[in-house]
Enzyme design. Structure first.
Site, short mmCIF file in Angstrom:
data_model
loop_
_atom_site.label_atom_id
_atom_site.label_comp_id
_atom_site.label_asym_id
_atom_site.label_seq_id
_atom_site.Cartn_x
_atom_site.Cartn_y
_atom_site.Cartn_z
N GLY A 12 0.84 -1.20 0.00
CA GLY A 12 0.00 0.00 0.00
C GLY A 12 0.87 1.24 0.00
O GLY A 12 2.09 1.17 -0.14
N THR A 14 1.31 3.19 2.55
CA THR A 14 1.91 3.39 3.86
C THR A 14 2.44 2.09 4.46
O THR A 14 3.45 2.07 5.14
CB THR A 14 0.86 3.98 4.83
OG1 THR A 14 0.29 5.14 4.22
CG2 THR A 14 1.51 4.42 6.15
N ARG A 15 1.71 1.00 4.20
CA ARG A 15 2.07 -0.26 4.84
C ARG A 15 2.30 -1.38 3.84
O ARG A 15 1.80 -1.33 2.72
CB ARG A 15 0.95 -0.71 5.79
CG ARG A 15 0.89 0.07 7.07
CD ARG A 15 0.13 -0.67 8.14
NE ARG A 15 -1.20 -1.05 7.71
CZ ARG A 15 -2.02 -1.81 8.44
NH1 ARG A 15 -1.64 -2.26 9.62
NH2 ARG A 15 -3.22 -2.12 7.99
N LEU A 16 3.04 -2.36 4.30
CA LEU A 16 3.22 -3.60 3.54
C LEU A 16 2.58 -4.71 4.36
O LEU A 16 2.77 -4.78 5.57
CB LEU A 16 4.72 -3.82 3.37
CG LEU A 16 5.32 -5.11 2.83
CD1 LEU A 16 6.75 -4.82 2.40
CD2 LEU A 16 5.33 -6.24 3.84
N TYR A 98 -14.99 0.69 -14.09
CA TYR A 98 -14.34 1.90 -14.61
C TYR A 98 -14.42 1.97 -16.14
O TYR A 98 -14.38 0.94 -16.81
CB TYR A 98 -12.87 1.91 -14.19
CG TYR A 98 -12.53 2.83 -13.02
CD1 TYR A 98 -13.47 3.11 -12.03
CD2 TYR A 98 -11.27 3.42 -12.92
CE1 TYR A 98 -13.15 3.95 -10.97
CE2 TYR A 98 -10.94 4.25 -11.85
CZ TYR A 98 -11.88 4.52 -10.89
OH TYR A 98 -11.55 5.34 -9.84
N GLY A 105 -7.40 1.47 -9.10
CA GLY A 105 -6.36 0.97 -8.20
C GLY A 105 -6.46 -0.53 -8.02
O GLY A 105 -7.57 -1.04 -7.80
N ASP A 107 -5.54 -2.27 -5.58
CA ASP A 107 -5.98 -2.63 -4.22
C ASP A 107 -7.51 -2.64 -4.14
O ASP A 107 -8.11 -3.56 -3.61
CB ASP A 107 -5.35 -1.69 -3.17
CG ASP A 107 -5.55 -0.21 -3.44
OD1 ASP A 107 -5.94 0.17 -4.57
OD2 ASP A 107 -5.30 0.59 -2.52
N1 LIG Z 1 1.35 10.17 9.23
C1 LIG Z 1 0.83 9.11 9.81
N2 LIG Z 1 1.01 8.90 11.14
C2 LIG Z 1 0.48 7.81 11.74
N3 LIG Z 1 -0.25 6.88 11.11
C3 LIG Z 1 -0.45 7.06 9.82
C4 LIG Z 1 0.08 8.16 9.10
N4 LIG Z 1 -0.31 8.04 7.81
C5 LIG Z 1 -1.01 6.90 7.75
N5 LIG Z 1 -1.10 6.33 8.95
C6 LIG Z 1 -1.84 5.11 9.29
O1 LIG Z 1 -1.34 4.06 8.48
C7 LIG Z 1 -2.40 3.19 8.14
C8 LIG Z 1 -2.43 3.01 6.66
O2 LIG Z 1 -3.51 2.15 6.38
P1 LIG Z 1 -3.35 0.90 5.45
O3 LIG Z 1 -2.23 0.11 5.92
O4 LIG Z 1 -4.67 0.26 5.34
O5 LIG Z 1 -3.09 1.67 4.14
P2 LIG Z 1 -1.98 1.53 3.06
O6 LIG Z 1 -1.19 0.30 3.21
O7 LIG Z 1 -1.28 2.80 2.95
O8 LIG Z 1 -2.89 1.27 1.86
P3 LIG Z 1 -3.60 2.28 0.93
O9 LIG Z 1 -2.67 2.42 -0.20
O10 LIG Z 1 -4.85 1.53 0.64
O11 LIG Z 1 -3.83 3.53 1.66
C9 LIG Z 1 -3.68 3.83 8.64
O12 LIG Z 1 -4.05 3.17 9.83
C10 LIG Z 1 -3.29 5.26 8.92
O13 LIG Z 1 -4.03 5.85 9.96
C1 LIG Z 2 -6.86 5.38 -4.33
C2 LIG Z 2 -5.68 4.56 -3.87
C3 LIG Z 2 -4.51 5.46 -3.53
C4 LIG Z 2 -6.13 3.84 -2.59
O1 LIG Z 2 -5.09 3.06 -2.09
C5 LIG Z 2 -5.30 3.49 -4.93
O2 LIG Z 2 -6.37 2.64 -5.16
C6 LIG Z 2 -4.89 4.12 -6.24
O3 LIG Z 2 -3.80 4.58 -6.39
N1 LIG Z 2 -5.85 4.11 -7.23
C7 LIG Z 2 -5.67 4.64 -8.55
C8 LIG Z 2 -6.75 5.60 -8.88
C9 LIG Z 2 -8.14 5.02 -8.93
O4 LIG Z 2 -8.44 4.00 -8.28
O5 LIG Z 2 -8.99 5.59 -9.62
K LIG Z 3 -4.00 -1.03 1.00
#
Ligand SMILES: Nc1ncnc2c1ncn2[C@@H]1O[C@H](COP(=O)(O)OP(=O)(O)OP(=O)(O)O)[C@@H](O)[C@H]1O
Ligand SMILES: CC(C)(CO)[C@@H](O)C(=O)NCCC(=O)O
Ligand SMILES: [K+]
Length: 244
Positions: A12, A14-16, A98, A105, A107
């Site tokens: 993602g 933010t996270r893996l 779409y 995306g 995901d």
């Molecule tokens: N600056 C930040 N400080 C603390 N927590 C954060 C920050 N930015 C994001 N987070 C937390 O990190 C988590 C990211 O969520 P998640 O892991 O589902 O998303 P992701 O891997 O980034 O995927 P996506 O691409 O779908 O957003 C959330 O719980 C969010 O609140």
């Molecule tokens: C919207 C996010 C960032 C959510 O993780 C991802 O699905 C993405 O980069 N999507 C591409 C744009 C779209 O889904 O229309």
């Molecule tokens: K995700």
């Protein structure tokens, strides 16, 4: 005959997240913050993955192609075929909503794929860096919505205004804020929760499925008659389905 061992990776913004599976069984799962450098984080995990000796790696990545190349490199020591999932017009009967499917995306699409074909109506809520809402009717994806989630909204307010300095606070309350910090945090929460409720209010039979880092938090504040579940591993379920 040995049961195939596989590694499933969800990258993602933010996270893996990952699963190590043997046949249908999930042997290990994990989630780690990568912030901006997922390839470096993977280098640190690759020994653990290598010990498991997967015969296949399936990847979902919302990152750009440069980052994906670096990810492939980090996984080279596994000496295993690596495949990145891609949005398809139809897969397992799912019809993608779409106009230009390649813009959706991966995901979001895999989360939809995980739930497709149950003769039910869903609203899938991805509670990650962005908040995504996707509508699924049985096997038909109707499209969806993308909103900046908690941290992105807070950053935008801090950047776009002179007087809103936003000290770290909790997104823990929907009450009217009596100071800037509360007004910002409660306001962002109100907006996200309100958007979800508005979207499904007209149809109490549409089931909500929440996934992602903030799913439990958002679930707590939703006040609607619709059935609501939290599924942490929805994307990984979709990813495994995609490759089966
Ligand atoms: N600056 C930040 N400080 C603390 N927590 C954060 C920050 N930015 C994001 N987070 C937390 O990190 C988590 C990211 O969520 P998640 O892991 O589902 O998303 P992701 O891997 O980034 O995927 P996506 O691409 O779908 O957003 C959330 O719980 C969010 O609140
Ligand atoms: C919207 C996010 C960032 C959510 O993780 C991802 O699905 C993405 O980069 N999507 C591409 C744009 C779209 O889904 O229309
Ligand atoms: K995700």
């Amino acid at each position: 005959m040995t049961t195939p061992r596989k590694l499933w990776l969800d990258l993602g913004n933010t996270r893996l997240k990952y699963w190590l599976t043997e046949g249908e069984e999930i042997i290990t799962s994990g989630a780690e913050l990568h912030l901006q450098s997922p390839a470096d984080l993977l280098l640190g995990l690759v020994d653990r993955f290598s010990n498991f000796q997967p015969s296949f790696v399936g990847v979902s990545s919302v990152l750009d192609s440069q980052a994906n190349q670096r990810i492939k490199k980090s996984l080279k020591p596994l000496n295993t075929p690596i495949e990145f999932a891609q949005v398809l017009a139809t897969s397992h009967g799912l019809i993608t909503g779409y106009d230009h499917i390649e813009k959706l995306g991966i995901d979001r699409w895999l989360q939809v794929l995980a739930l497709s074909g149950q003769q039910k109506k869903f609203c899938i809520v991805g509670c990650g860096t962005a908040l995504t809402l996707d509508l699924l009717d049985d096997e038909t994806h109707l499209g969806g919505y993308i909103l900046p989630s908690f941290y992105l909204q807070r950053e935008a307010l801090a950047q776009g205004t002179r007087r809103v300095q936003v000290p770290d606070g909790a997104f823990s309350n929907l009450g009217a804020g009596r100071n800037t910090q509360d007004a910002v945090h409660h306001g962002i929460l109100l907006g996200l929760v309100g958007a979800i409720e508005k979207l499904v209010r007209s149809d109490p039979t549409r089931e909500l499925v929440l996934t992602g880092g903030d799913a439990v938090l958002i679930r707590y504040f939703l006040d609607i008659p619709n059935p609501i579940t939290v599924e942490d591993d929805l994307l990984l379920r979709g990813l495994r389905r995609y490759f089966s």
